[in-house]
Design an enzyme around this catalytic site. Structure first.
Site, short mmCIF file in Angstrom:
data_model
loop_
_atom_site.label_atom_id
_atom_site.label_comp_id
_atom_site.label_asym_id
_atom_site.label_seq_id
_atom_site.Cartn_x
_atom_site.Cartn_y
_atom_site.Cartn_z
N VAL A 29 -7.43 0.00 -3.42
CA VAL A 29 -7.71 1.66 -2.97
C VAL A 29 -8.82 1.00 -3.21
CG1 VAL A 29 -7.43 3.46 -5.77
CG2 VAL A 29 -5.64 1.96 -5.26
N ILE A 151 -0.53 12.59 -4.88
CA ILE A 151 -0.55 14.19 -4.43
C ILE A 151 -1.20 14.67 -6.01
CG2 ILE A 151 1.69 15.48 -5.58
CD1 ILE A 151 3.41 13.04 -5.08
N GLU A 205 3.31 -3.44 -7.65
CA GLU A 205 1.56 -3.75 -8.52
C GLU A 205 1.94 -5.31 -8.58
OE1 GLU A 205 0.80 -1.13 -10.82
OE2 GLU A 205 1.47 -0.51 -9.96
N LYS A 220 3.28 6.74 -16.22
CA LYS A 220 2.67 7.92 -15.31
C LYS A 220 3.71 8.97 -16.28
CE LYS A 220 2.06 4.92 -10.60
NZ LYS A 220 3.30 5.21 -9.63
N1 HSE Z 1 3.28 0.58 -8.03
C1 HSE Z 1 2.73 1.74 -7.99
C2 HSE Z 1 4.32 2.66 -7.40
C3 HSE Z 1 1.30 2.14 -7.18
O1 HSE Z 1 4.84 2.08 -5.99
O2 HSE Z 1 4.25 3.78 -7.79
C4 HSE Z 1 1.01 3.35 -7.39
O3 HSE Z 1 0.70 3.80 -8.78
#
Ligand code: HSE
Length: 446
Positions: A29, A151, A205, A220
């Site tokens: 990122v 998004i 990840e 999330k």
């Molecule tokens: N490992 C996370 C995914 C990366 O696959 O969505 C993005 O948050």
């Protein structure tokens, strides 16, 4: 051909003629953020009226070979170099992980610097605490990239839908698991090969068990549900089931019944409280989320006034995630230039109230291998009646003839508690060889 920038008078602006960024991390990122800031610098200058540039980059090793046009003089391995640089206005945290990142965010805020982070682990666990610290230090803390990659979901909930009451939010919020399921279904790839490809593409990840065990999606959902319902939501409030026990055969079987298996997050609210879950579910093929494939994410939001809305885009990857980070940089810069940084209200409106398992209702799909003997079907249906569960469909499927008969039960709406009770009773029944799989059915009308 560019038109000249037109900006308000200096009267309402802080006297800044540039914004300097301290970047924490230069991985997938971080390098994307640097690239966007560099490639789009003219556009950003036009939008803000001042240039935005990276002043320093914190990395573990300053001697590592990097493919970048960023000057190597900007790299440092000391956080202190960024925090004590009074020309740095904003810290962008993209190192990931929890403890080091949390501490860096805290120290940046205490040093009076605004923070942009992509860190869902930190925001899910410590979001309220850090937002409070940001308020106390009159700094902004933005975290758009923590959910849904490219998004704009957080901005949508905070601003676009600010006047509405959200009653449900259902989505695919992990790119890796969606990529794996897509490859397994459409290319008959094995789970392991698909996971390797997702890792190689930079979606997964550092420890991909966070993806496949549903933890990443749960974090999330904590972030989204807290904002959607303006209440505190904790990780312990989320029912989490990973994707490891999805069988390849389930994907085909779902298709035969008109469904698609997806790892989905759901957050719902009614007068009894909230329910938040991450688990593999069946979506009817007609539901738009059923056709969201590969690393794409999509979130369906139901608002009392707006009705149904859906937000779709790349949920992982360098440039999509960096787009959200740089969007936050622009928002933070605007606040700094207008002198209104750190003035957002973050306190939740409602007391936390979480439903128990008897208050969560859905239809369920159960796939059970039983001994092919007289009276077995009656015995199993009696388990459903004893649990007060009404059945919508009962089918004996020919797929599993050698080990026994493969039975499919689809229930009418029952509570999660009833579903769990049925699972327990089936597992205790001697004629049941295996409860092969079970799925909640999501996204049906009614
Ligand atoms: N490992 C996370 C995914 C990366 O696959 O969505 C993005 O948050």
């Amino acid at each position: 051909m560019y038109l000249p920038s037109v900006h308000k008078s200096e009267g309402c602006r802080q006297l800044k003629n540039e914004i300097n960024i301290g970047l924490l991390g230069f991985g997938v990122v971080g390098s994307g953020v640097a690239k966007i800031l560099q490639d789009h610098q003219e556009d950003l200058h036009h939008k803000l009226g001042v240039p935005v540039q990276i002043k320093k980059v914190l990395v573990k090793s300053i001697h590592k070979d990097r493919e970048t046009t960023i000057s190597s003089n900007l790299f440092t391995d000391k956080l202190e170099d960024l925090l004590t640089d009074i020309t740095i206005d904003l810290i962008v945290e993209v190192i990931g992980g929890v403890h080091e990142a949390k501490e860096a965010i805290e120290r940046s805020l205490q040093a009076g610097k605004g923070v942009v982070t992509a860190n869902k682990d930190v925001m899910a666990e410590y979001g309220p605490e850090l937002l409070k610290l940001a308020d106390e230090n009159k700094c902004d803390l933005f975290y758009e990239a923590s959910v849904g990659g490219g998004i704009p979901l957080i901005r949508t909930l905070e601003d676009g839908l600010a006047s509405d009451r959200v009653s449900a939010l259902i989505g695919i919020v992990n790119g890796t698991t969606n990529f794996i399921l897509t490859k397994m279904k459409h290319e008959k790839m094995s789970y392991e090969d698909a996971l390797t490809e997702a890792t190689d593409l930079g979606f997964a990840e550092a420890d991909p068990s966070a993806d496949v065990d549903g933890i990443d999606a749960a974090r999330k959902m904590v972030i989204l549900a807290s904002l959607a319902f303006s209440t505190e939501v904790l990780m312990e409030d989320v029912f989490v089931r990973g994707m490891r026990d999805i069988q390849t055969g389930d994907l085909e079987l779902a298709e035969q019944f008109g469904y698609t298996v997806k790892m989905a997050g759901s957050a719902k609210k009614d007068e009894r409280g909230i329910e938040v879950a991450v688990e593999p579910v069946f979506f009817p093929n007609s539901h738009p989320l059923a056709s969201v494939n590969n690393e794409f994410n999509a979130v369906y939001i139901y608002g009392d006034a707006v009705g149904e809305t859906m937000f779709y885009g790349p949920g992982a990857g360098s440039l999509p995630t960096a787009t959200s980070v740089t969007g936050d940089i622009v928002a933070a810069c605007r606040n700094l230039l207008l002198g209104v940084n750190g003035q957002r209200l973050h306190a939740p409106q409602y007391v936390r109230k979480v439903k128990n398992e008897s208050e969560k209702h859905a239809r369920y799909f159960h796939r059970i291998v039983v001994k092919d003997e007289v009276g077995v079907l009656t015995k199993l249906t009696s388990i459903y009646s004893r649990c007060d569960a009404s059945l919508a469909t009962v089918i004996q499927h020919p797929a599993n003839k050698e080990s026994g008969a493969d039975l499919i039960f689809i229930t009418h709406k029952i509570s999660r508690q009833q579903h769990l009770d049925i699972m327990d009773k089936l597992n205790e029944t001697s004629e049941v060889v295996d409860v092969l799989s079970h799925y909640r059915i999501e996204g049906e009308n009614g």
